[in-house]
Design an enzyme around this catalytic site. Structure first.
Site, short mmCIF file in Angstrom:
data_model
loop_
_atom_site.label_atom_id
_atom_site.label_comp_id
_atom_site.label_asym_id
_atom_site.label_seq_id
_atom_site.Cartn_x
_atom_site.Cartn_y
_atom_site.Cartn_z
N LYS A 76 0.87 -1.19 0.00
CA LYS A 76 0.00 0.00 0.00
C LYS A 76 0.90 1.23 0.00
O LYS A 76 1.91 1.26 0.71
CB LYS A 76 -0.89 -0.04 1.25
N SER A 151 -9.67 1.71 2.81
CA SER A 151 -8.81 2.52 1.97
C SER A 151 -7.74 1.71 1.24
O SER A 151 -7.10 2.23 0.34
CB SER A 151 -8.12 3.60 2.81
N SER A 175 -9.92 -0.71 7.00
CA SER A 175 -9.38 -0.62 5.63
C SER A 175 -8.65 -1.85 5.10
O SER A 175 -8.26 -1.85 3.94
CB SER A 175 -8.47 0.59 5.51
N1 GLN Z 1 -13.35 4.13 6.52
C1 GLN Z 1 -12.62 4.51 7.67
C2 GLN Z 1 -12.17 5.94 7.57
O1 GLN Z 1 -12.41 6.51 6.58
C3 GLN Z 1 -11.44 3.60 7.91
C4 GLN Z 1 -10.29 3.87 7.03
C5 GLN Z 1 -9.09 3.05 7.40
O2 GLN Z 1 -9.20 2.01 8.06
N2 GLN Z 1 -7.92 3.52 7.01
O3 GLN Z 1 -11.62 6.51 8.45
#
Ligand code: GLN
Length: 483
Positions: A76, A151, A175
């Site tokens: 990532k 994400s 995410s």
């Molecule tokens: N959807 C969550 C957020 O937007 C989690 C994102 C994540 O785990 N990086 O904060």
């Protein structure tokens, strides 16, 4: 060759059926051919990959072995990679070449993994759809009109499309698990402190945790083995021995106590997903598990608490990107204030700016007690609920997401609608617990995930349950058409 899992690749390399160099070239060609449809990579690292593959082949020729020696992976794009762009999906870091490797990157490289590239992601890991990236949205290989989840959506889409067998992700509120669920993968968020955060660009430091995305629990065990462990460079890293995750996969599930929270099956859950979750429960019962209804009474407060804590920490972490010390700098600033304002206004996208504003507000004098402190108290209540539940059961099971993957753009005008998709995943981050999502069936041709949660440092238990489930089901083997 692109269908092989990490475990199969390790066997193939050991038996000299193919070399890491051959495999790497095959996968790089496949990425060049198919990724334009998906947009799952931000950067490809062909030269590095071929050099690492040749080095791994040489190490094997010298008698070395290891499950990751010569295995192709991707990171990532928030894991720092020395001399390689590390963008975090943001214009702010579009030209940032990290001066060092993240601990996770260095550990996997030392184990002989081959880095094919850096995967697309929501900007600064904020999102549940992978639509907020400066490099454009990622498409779901199961239906190119749908989101892959976020994400870590680039890692998920690439692995689901068989562009490579496994990739790293990070999970602040879901995410890893959420994109795993929406693309038919197995993804694991480890216990907070299990995997080093050093060199992992911070979103919300008390919630962020890196982990593996792969097609099987067996492969998650292999990748996690290479990522986990104490790191003195990360003050929140925990000095606990790392068990042999692969060796633990074969334990029997006889007598395993599975808790199913009654709050999980509320109005927000797509009834077709509820049915698939009940089918997975029946499957595990056949393997000897005992099911018990439990309660997590404070779950309803999790989203409001998370969406105060995560933006608060983000507003503080992202203050370093000011166009002076780090990040994009605007053209021709008139004075210092203009430089700050325009560098941050032009460098950050709308979702990141929204979070910074919410976070800075929640932390400001007079509001700190009302918002941030209150959210931290809710966090403790949520943790206490889990501690009480784990006195009665070994594992907690439920859906990973309330809905299957939605259409690109469908939730863009309503951020709160997207936040609600995190309802089942964020509690594990608030409590610091490990969680895993694994494939459990399909709704309208789109994958559905079942989530398992375990007590601290019981990643092995999650992998064991998921592996036994996968020996008896074939959801995880389904391949998206066209890939
Ligand atoms: N959807 C969550 C957020 O937007 C989690 C994102 C994540 O785990 N990086 O904060």
């Amino acid at each position: 060759m692109h269908q092989l899992t990490l475990a199969e690749i390790a066997r193939g390399l050991a038996d000299k059926k193919f070399s890491s160099e051959e495999l790497t070239k095959t996968l790089l060609a496949r990425i060049a051919q198919l990724d334009p449809q998906l947009n799952s990579f931000i950067s490809l690292t062909e030269d590095l990959a071929l050099a690492q593959a040749k080095a791994a082949d040489a190490r094997r020729a010298n008698g070395e072995s290891g499950a990751l020696l010569g295995a192709p992976i991707a990171h990532k794009d928030l894991f720092c990679t020395q001399g390689i762009r590390t963008s975090c999906g943001s214009k702010m870091l579009d030209n940032f070449k990290a001066p060092y490797d993240a601990t996770v990157v260095a550990k996997l490289a030392a184990a002989g993994a081959v880095t094919l590239g850096k995967t697309n992601m929501d900007e600064f890991a904020m999102g549940s759809a992978n639509e907020s990236s400066y490099y454009g949205a990622v498409k779901n290989p199961w239906n190119l009109e749908h989101v892959p989840g976020g994400s870590s959506g680039g890692s998920a889409a690439a692995v689901a499309a068989r562009l490579l067998p496994a990739a790293t992700g990070t999970d602040t509120g879901g995410s890893i698990r959420q994109p795993a669920a929406l693309t038919n993968l197995t993804g694991l968020k480890p216990t907070y402190g299990r995997v080093s955060r050093w060199g992992m660009i911070a979103y919300a430091s008390s919630l962020d945790q890196g982990g593996p995305l792969a097609r099987t629990a067996e492969d998650c065990a292999i990748l996690l083995q290479g990522m986990a462990g104490f790191d003195p460079q990360d003050s929140t890293s925990i000095d606990e021995p790392v068990p042999d995750y692969s060796a633990g996969l074969n334990g029997s599930l006889q007598g395993l106590r599975i808790g199913v929270p009654k709050e999980y099956f509320s109005a927000g859950l797509d009834p077709r997903i509820a049915e698939l979750i009940h089918n997975s429960i029946k499957e595990l019962e056949k393997l000897g598990a005992v099911i018990k209804e439990i309660s997590l009474p404070n779950m309803q407060h999790a989203i409001p608490a998370y969406y105060v804590i995560a933006p608060a920490e983000a507003s503080s972490n992202l203050s370093r990107f000011d166009g002076v010390r780090f990040g994009y700098r605007c053209e021709d600033p008139k004075n210092l204030e203009d430089l700050y304002k325009r560098s941050r206004g032009e460098g950050f996208g709308p979702e990141v700016q929204r979070r910074i504003m919410v976070g800075a507000y929640a932390l400001s004098a007079g509001y700190y007690d009302a918002y941030y402190l209150k959210a931290q108290k809710i966090r403790r209540l949520i943790k206490n609920d889990f501690m009480a539940a784990f006195n009665e059961v070994d594992i907690i099971l439920g859906p990973t997401t309330p809905n299957p993957a939605w259409k690109l753009g469908a939730k863009n005008s309503d951020p709160v609608a997207a936040y609600l998709e995190d309802v089942y995943t964020i509690t594990a981050n608030l409590a610091g617990l490990p969680g895993l999502s694994m494939p459990a069936g399909f709704v309208d041709g789109l994958p559905v995930g079942v989530q398992l949660l375990a007590p601290y440092f019981q990643e092995g238990r999650l992998l064991n349950v998921a592996h036994q489930y996968q020996l008896n089901t074939d959801w995880h083997t389904r391949t998206p058409t066209g890939f």
